[in-house]
Design a protein around this motif. Structure first.
Motif, PDB file in Angstrom:
ATOM      1  N   ARG A   3       0.817  -1.220   0.000  1.00 18.92           N
ATOM      2  CA  ARG A   3       0.000   0.000   0.000  1.00 18.92           C
ATOM      3  C   ARG A   3       0.849   1.266   0.000  1.00 18.92           C
ATOM      4  O   ARG A   3       0.482   2.271  -0.589  1.00 18.92           O
ATOM      5  CB  ARG A   3      -0.916  -0.001   1.223  1.00 18.92           C
ATOM      6  N   CYS A  18       0.386  16.167 -14.705  1.00 14.80           N
ATOM      7  CA  CYS A  18      -0.016  17.576 -14.807  1.00 14.80           C
ATOM      8  C   CYS A  18       0.246  18.088 -16.219  1.00 14.80           C
ATOM      9  O   CYS A  18       1.361  17.989 -16.725  1.00 14.80           O
ATOM     10  CB  CYS A  18       0.765  18.391 -13.789  1.00 14.80           C
ATOM     11  N   ASP A  19      -0.778  18.605 -16.877  1.00 11.30           N
ATOM     12  CA  ASP A  19      -0.589  19.208 -18.196  1.00 11.30           C
ATOM     13  C   ASP A  19       0.103  20.552 -18.040  1.00 11.30           C
ATOM     14  O   ASP A  19      -0.288  21.362 -17.199  1.00 11.30           O
ATOM     15  CB  ASP A  19      -1.942  19.419 -18.877  1.00 11.30           C
ATOM     16  N   ILE A  24       1.974  19.749 -23.389  1.00 13.15           N
ATOM     17  CA  ILE A  24       0.683  19.840 -24.079  1.00 13.15           C
ATOM     18  C   ILE A  24       0.937  19.856 -25.588  1.00 13.15           C
ATOM     19  O   ILE A  24       1.902  20.452 -26.047  1.00 13.15           O
ATOM     20  CB  ILE A  24      -0.078  21.106 -23.640  1.00 13.15           C
ATOM     21  N   THR A  27      -2.163  22.525 -30.491  1.00 10.68           N
ATOM     22  CA  THR A  27      -3.073  22.277 -31.605  1.00 10.68           C
ATOM     23  C   THR A  27      -2.834  23.254 -32.744  1.00 10.68           C
ATOM     24  O   THR A  27      -2.993  22.922 -33.902  1.00 10.68           O
ATOM     25  CB  THR A  27      -4.528  22.407 -31.153  1.00 10.68           C
ATOM     26  N   LYS A 404      -7.837  18.189 -35.988  1.00  2.21           N
ATOM     27  CA  LYS A 404      -7.560  18.019 -34.563  1.00  2.21           C
ATOM     28  C   LYS A 404      -6.115  17.593 -34.362  1.00  2.21           C
ATOM     29  O   LYS A 404      -5.483  17.108 -35.288  1.00  2.21           O
ATOM     30  CB  LYS A 404      -8.503  17.011 -33.952  1.00  2.21           C
TER      31      LYS A 404
ATOM     32  N   LEU B 133      -2.013  27.380 -21.412  1.00  2.31           N
ATOM     33  CA  LEU B 133      -0.868  26.492 -21.635  1.00  2.31           C
ATOM     34  C   LEU B 133      -0.293  26.682 -23.031  1.00  2.31           C
ATOM     35  O   LEU B 133       0.904  26.599 -23.235  1.00  2.31           O
ATOM     36  CB  LEU B 133      -1.302  25.032 -21.474  1.00  2.31           C
ATOM     37  N   TYR B 134      -1.179  26.877 -23.978  1.00  6.62           N
ATOM     38  CA  TYR B 134      -0.733  27.112 -25.346  1.00  6.62           C
ATOM     39  C   TYR B 134      -1.765  28.009 -26.020  1.00  6.62           C
ATOM     40  O   TYR B 134      -2.948  27.703 -26.011  1.00  6.62           O
ATOM     41  CB  TYR B 134      -0.601  25.798 -26.128  1.00  6.62           C
ATOM     42  N   LYS B 135      -1.288  29.104 -26.553  1.00  6.03           N
ATOM     43  CA  LYS B 135      -2.223  30.082 -27.100  1.00  6.03           C
ATOM     44  C   LYS B 135      -2.658  29.695 -28.502  1.00  6.03           C
ATOM     45  O   LYS B 135      -1.835  29.509 -29.392  1.00  6.03           O
ATOM     46  CB  LYS B 135      -1.576  31.467 -27.112  1.00  6.03           C
ATOM     47  N   TYR B 233      -6.196  15.419  -3.380  1.00  2.00           N
ATOM     48  CA  TYR B 233      -6.398  15.292  -4.826  1.00  2.00           C
ATOM     49  C   TYR B 233      -7.890  15.292  -5.132  1.00  2.00           C
ATOM     50  O   TYR B 233      -8.691  14.808  -4.338  1.00  2.00           O
ATOM     51  CB  TYR B 233      -5.761  13.974  -5.286  1.00  2.00           C
ATOM     52  N   ILE B 276      -5.149  19.279  -7.692  1.00  2.00           N
ATOM     53  CA  ILE B 276      -4.586  19.136  -6.351  1.00  2.00           C
ATOM     54  C   ILE B 276      -5.256  20.194  -5.489  1.00  2.00           C
ATOM     55  O   ILE B 276      -5.461  21.326  -5.937  1.00  2.00           O
ATOM     56  CB  ILE B 276      -3.060  19.344  -6.376  1.00  2.00           C
ATOM     57  N   LEU B 301      -4.822  20.544 -12.807  1.00  4.66           N
ATOM     58  CA  LEU B 301      -3.676  19.878 -13.419  1.00  4.66           C
ATOM     59  C   LEU B 301      -3.907  19.597 -14.898  1.00  4.66           C
ATOM     60  O   LEU B 301      -2.966  19.385 -15.639  1.00  4.66           O
ATOM     61  CB  LEU B 301      -3.406  18.538 -12.714  1.00  4.66           C
ATOM     62  N   SER B 302      -5.148  19.593 -15.313  1.00  6.25           N
ATOM     63  CA  SER B 302      -5.473  19.069 -16.650  1.00  6.25           C
ATOM     64  C   SER B 302      -5.843  20.178 -17.623  1.00  6.25           C
ATOM     65  O   SER B 302      -6.480  21.169 -17.243  1.00  6.25           O
ATOM     66  CB  SER B 302      -6.651  18.099 -16.557  1.00  6.25           C
ATOM     67  N   ASN B 303      -5.453  19.951 -18.862  1.00  7.96           N
ATOM     68  CA  ASN B 303      -5.901  20.821 -19.944  1.00  7.96           C
ATOM     69  C   ASN B 303      -7.402  20.611 -20.160  1.00  7.96           C
ATOM     70  O   ASN B 303      -7.847  19.484 -20.345  1.00  7.96           O
ATOM     71  CB  ASN B 303      -5.127  20.478 -21.205  1.00  7.96           C
ATOM     72  N   LEU B 305      -9.203  21.994 -22.616  1.00  7.50           N
ATOM     73  CA  LEU B 305      -9.604  22.083 -24.027  1.00  7.50           C
ATOM     74  C   LEU B 305      -9.615  20.704 -24.659  1.00  7.50           C
ATOM     75  O   LEU B 305      -8.615  19.982 -24.598  1.00  7.50           O
ATOM     76  CB  LEU B 305      -8.636  22.993 -24.788  1.00  7.50           C
ATOM     77  N   LYS B 307      -9.060  18.775 -27.567  1.00  6.00           N
ATOM     78  CA  LYS B 307      -8.416  18.960 -28.856  1.00  6.00           C
ATOM     79  C   LYS B 307      -9.059  18.104 -29.944  1.00  6.00           C
ATOM     80  O   LYS B 307      -8.921  18.382 -31.122  1.00  6.00           O
ATOM     81  CB  LYS B 307      -6.920  18.612 -28.741  1.00  6.00           C
ATOM     82  N   GLU B 308      -9.731  17.055 -29.517  1.00  6.35           N
ATOM     83  CA  GLU B 308     -10.350  16.168 -30.499  1.00  6.35           C
ATOM     84  C   GLU B 308     -11.522  16.849 -31.209  1.00  6.35           C
ATOM     85  O   GLU B 308     -11.815  16.542 -32.358  1.00  6.35           O
ATOM     86  CB  GLU B 308     -10.841  14.893 -29.815  1.00  6.35           C
ATOM     87  N   SER B 336      -5.301  26.079 -25.142  1.00 11.68           N
ATOM     88  CA  SER B 336      -5.197  24.969 -24.197  1.00 11.68           C
ATOM     89  C   SER B 336      -5.004  25.621 -22.829  1.00 11.68           C
ATOM     90  O   SER B 336      -4.151  26.503 -22.677  1.00 11.68           O
ATOM     91  CB  SER B 336      -3.994  24.091 -24.530  1.00 11.68           C
ATOM     92  N   ARG B 338      -5.604  25.450 -18.249  1.00 15.97           N
ATOM     93  CA  ARG B 338      -5.995  24.812 -16.994  1.00 15.97           C
ATOM     94  C   ARG B 338      -6.792  25.827 -16.190  1.00 15.97           C
ATOM     95  O   ARG B 338      -6.583  27.024 -16.302  1.00 15.97           O
ATOM     96  CB  ARG B 338      -4.773  24.399 -16.168  1.00 15.97           C
ATOM     97  N   ASN B 368       1.773   3.787   9.749  1.00 15.36           N
ATOM     98  CA  ASN B 368       1.919   2.339   9.615  1.00 15.36           C
ATOM     99  C   ASN B 368       0.562   1.671   9.652  1.00 15.36           C
ATOM    100  O   ASN B 368       0.311   0.689   8.959  1.00 15.36           O
ATOM    101  CB  ASN B 368       2.814   1.794  10.739  1.00 15.36           C
ATOM    102  N   PHE B 371      -1.061   2.005   6.255  1.00 10.84           N
ATOM    103  CA  PHE B 371      -0.498   1.177   5.201  1.00 10.84           C
ATOM    104  C   PHE B 371      -0.381  -0.290   5.596  1.00 10.84           C
ATOM    105  O   PHE B 371       0.124  -1.090   4.826  1.00 10.84           O
ATOM    106  CB  PHE B 371       0.886   1.703   4.812  1.00 10.84           C
TER     107      PHE B 371
END
Lengths: 404, 378
Positions: A3, A18-19, A24, A27, A404, B133-135, B233, B276, B301-303, B305, B307-308, B336, B338, B368, B371
């Motif tokens: 664990r 983390c992105d 990244i 695009t 994309k 993150l990206y323009k 988290y 986080i 933490l995540s983008n 956008l 993209k798909e 892109s 966050r 202890n 865990f």
């Protein structure tokens, strides 16, 4: 895994997951939709890839309401970010038709309204947008020129083709093939030859392809000139082979092609031994494959392939992909409205549509030229209608049409 | 049963109850007297029945206290522990008074008086913080002319705290939030040739999302106030995203506005994201309940956008009609990015107590314990 190890692994994954700017996928690095413009209305008519990986976009701009049009040239980087934008005003209504990339800059061709008539205007521009040379072609007998295409030969000379209306057989009227062949703009050397006799069949030349890239003036230089003719209410596709002097008109169309009621030749593309003609009828667009026969005297036409028939469509440009399929840009007239959409599509060897992308479901868009880039991706320009103004757009996509 | 019969039944029940109460009051007085005189062995029998039935809750607490001290003095540790446990069940957070004997204070340290679980509910406001993150964009993205501005949103959070001890607990939230921010930019060249300077565009975006934060919380066990900090988290699910788009075409002195119009842009947002969380707050005790104020920073933490689908409106315009409008008419191609937020919430705590004898717990032993393999536990 106990664990404790699992706990630390989860923590590690959280931080690694983390992105950020470094991991990244950008695009817009390869695929984008961009708009360009200034005060007033702008339109995009042609685009080419530049040696630095960027783009040069040719178009027109009307900066004041009710004003006249000026040439517009936009240089961008590879991501479509504008580096500079210049307009070129010659006092009247100036309309750019084509832009070419040449060593040390760009060559743009179009027409300019000067002294009450429309002249052919050709500019040589450096890489910063400064005008290096400005050449106007005129003829005393000509009332109005229309510049439709400019082509550069392997020797670096170039040809301009279009139509003119002027005094034919002593009276104003008649449209004829007009080609001007320049060895050097500064020297102003040119050849001018006409086709058509000013009779009832009007010939509107849309462009030409150099069949054999021999040096200008070489004995075997040939052109495939395309356009359309009008006889009464009937419009027919026309295709001619011509040599340098235009004195020998090759031939018109074989009979099978006349099965189409109304046809306009929009663009033509030459490959090694075939020519793909993008042709527009009233509500349909066709690709017609033209095959040179072995004795080099006549051309054979394959049955036309329908590329879209839902709405009225007008082809704008055709370019060949690296895989020998074709990229076609066109304008779709939406039914029961004045709105148009811009479409870019890929067809197979025989005209079957592989994919298409449409701009303008909500606004009126029109298509300009398309270009296949060195890496196989595709870019095309056109005009975006944004309510009370129009702007130039540039779209880039993967070779399979995906953005994309 | 007629009304008269019902009356007599209630009357005799009341009489019986009053007699019982009166008897327990006498027992309590007698027990106090016996305690003062040192006659300890009679006290358990005096108080025992009344603790079960007769004393009020405060009286029971005092009775358990007296019994505990009594058992301590007569050297009956099991009786003392049981009595003190009885006290703690009524007053889980019983605090040793200055007047309590030292033996009771020592005994109290052998018991856990913190709740095993706490239920929380809170609500408040948040302020979104956008990190590009990206323009991307229809204009020149090399020019830093666009601006993100956080707007005030709202959160409602239900929580469960699992207490390991007085200091450490594990928190699990169900966080329903609305986050808002605005984006402003200008497009096209102005009359002086300055890029991204002519037509202003504004987008006010709000997203309705659900998060399931899990975090470790450290609480300082004060008397009335309990400050705490925590970190953990949060997986998040983006339920719906809308953007109010507006755009103005500037032609000299004339301005032609387009919109504002609300557009559903959920399809170009990633549904799942990670964050986080770091936070802290202060609890204030009122009886056996708490109110608290909490400040939380949720680091995205995540983008967000997708993209798909960002450009899919071109190949499938009928499937994404509002994205067509968003990107073509209002000319918005998203970066892109966050999204983080800073939230301020107020809430209530309902602790669930289970007083029990304490094992020796240290920080090390606690981890202890966390865990420890299941087999070892058994």
């Amino acid at each position: 895994m106990n664990r404790k190890e699992l706990f630390y692994l989860v923590l590690l994954l959280l931080f690694v997951g983390c992105d950020n700017a470094s991991n990244i996928e950008p695009t817009a690095d390869k695929y984008f939709l961009k708009f360009y413009g200034q005060t007033g209305d702008q339109e995009g008519v042609d685009v080419k890839e530049t040696p630095d990986g960027g783009f040069i976009i040719g178009g027109n701009s009307i900066s004041t309401f009710g004003g006249t049009s000026d040439y517009l040239l936009i240089k961008t980087d590879a991501e479509g970010n504008q580096e500079w934008q210049e307009t070129y005003d010659f006092g009247g209504d100036d309309r750019m038709t084509k832009v070419l990339v040449e060593s040390g800059g760009y060559l743009i061709a179009g027409t300019s309204e000067l002294s009450g008539s429309t002249k052919i205007k050709i500019l040589r521009i450096d890489t910063d947008g400064n005008k290096l040379m400005d050449h106007t072609y005129d003829s005393t007998n000509v009332y109005s020129y229309k510049c439709n295409d400019i082509t550069v030969t392997s020797s670096g000379d170039f040809l301009v083709v279009g139509t003119y209306s002027g005094l034919v057989n002593g009276k104003l009227g008649g449209n004829s093939v007009q080609a001007i062949i320049y060895n050097n703009l500064s020297e102003g050397q040119h050849h001018e030859n006409g086709m058509g006799d000013g009779g009832p069949d009007l010939i509107f030349v849309r462009g030409l392809e150099v069949i054999n890239n021999y040096a200008v003036g070489g004995p075997e230089l040939n052109f495939l000139v395309y356009g359309y003719s009008q006889s009464g209410s009937t419009i027919n596709l026309e295709l001619y082979q011509s040599n340098l002097n235009f004195g020998e008109i090759g031939w018109g169309l074989p009979e099978p092609l006349n099965v189409l009621d109304t046809k306009l030749a929009d663009a033509i593309l030459s490959t090694d031994d075939t020519y793909m003609t993008l042709t527009t009828s009233e509500k349909e667009a066709f690709l017609i494959r033209v095959i040179e026969n072995p004795d080099n005297e006549r051309y054979l036409f394959s049955p036309p392939s329908l590329i879209r028939a839902e709405n009225e469509i007008a082809g704008t440009s055709i370019v060949q992909k690296l895989d020998e399929n074709y990229i076609v840009s066109a304008i779709i007239n939406e039914p029961n409205s004045n709105q148009t959409s811009s479409v870019i599509l890929e067809t197979g060897e025989f005209g079957s549509v592989k994919w298409n992308n449409i701009l303008g479901s909500e606004s009126s868009y029109t298509s300009g030229g398309a270009v296949v880039l060195a890496d196989g991706s595709i870019a095309y320009t056109g005009t975006a209608g944004l309510e009370s103004q129009t702007k130039v757009f540039l779209v880039k996509m993967k070779s399979n049409g995906e953005m994309k | 049963m007629n009304k008269i019969g019902l009356f007599f039944v209630l009357f005799f029940l009341l009489i019986g109850y009053r007699q019982g109460v009166s008897q327990c009051a006498q027992n309590w007085d007698e027990a106090q007297s016996e305690f003062k005189e040192g006659h300890l062995y009679s006290i358990p029998s005096l108080l025992g029945d009344c603790i079960d039935n007769g004393f009020t809750k405060p009286e029971k607490i005092e009775a358990y206290r007296m019994l505990t001290v009594t058992y301590l003095y007569i050297d009956d540790p099991y009786g003392a522990q049981n009595s003190f446990l009885g006290l703690l069940k009524l007053d889980p957070e019983y605090r040793i008074k200055p007047s309590d004997p030292i033996e009771l204070e020592q005994l109290s340290k052998e018991f856990i008086t913190t709740p095993i679980l706490s239920w929380r509910v809170r609500g408040g406001i948040n302020y979104s913080l956008i990190s590009s993150l990206y323009k991307n964009g229809v204009g020149n993205t090399n020019l830093d002319t666009d601006r993100y501005k956080g707007l005030i949103g709202a959160n409602i959070i239900g929580s469960l705290d699992i207490h390991f001890n007085k200091v450490v607990s594990l928190g699990i939230d169900a966080d329903v939030g609305i986050n808002k921010y605005s984006y402003t930019n200008k497009l096209f060249d102005d009359s002086n040739g300055n890029q991204n300077s002519k037509d202003p565009q504004t987008f006010s975006e709000w997203g309705y999302n659900v998060g399931l934060p899990i975090y470790l919380k450290f609480t300082y066990p004060g008397v009335k106030y309990y400050p705490y900090v925590y970190g953990g988290y949060s997986p998040n699910y983006n339920v719906y995203t809308s953007s109010i788009a507006s755009y103005s075409i500037v032609q000299g002195e004339n301005i032609n506005p387009i919109g504002p119009k609300s557009l559903d842009i959920s399809s170009i947002r990633n549904r799942f994201s990670n964050s986080i969380i770091l936070g802290g707050g202060l609890m204030r005790r009122f009886g056996y309940k708490y109110v608290f104020i909490d400040v939380r920073y949720k680091l995205g933490l995540s983008n967000l956008l997708n993209k798909e689908t960002q450009y899919a409106f071109l190949s499938e315009p009928d499937k994404y009609p509002e994205i067509v409008e968003y990107s073509s008419l209002y000319q918005k191609i998203d970066d892109s990015f966050r999204e983080s937020d800073l939230s301020l919430t107020l809430g209530f705590v309902w602790p669930q107590y289970k007083p029990r004898k304490k094992k020796t717990v240290t920080m090390g032993s606690m981890f202890n314990g966390i865990f420890k393999k299941k087999g070892k536990d058994e």
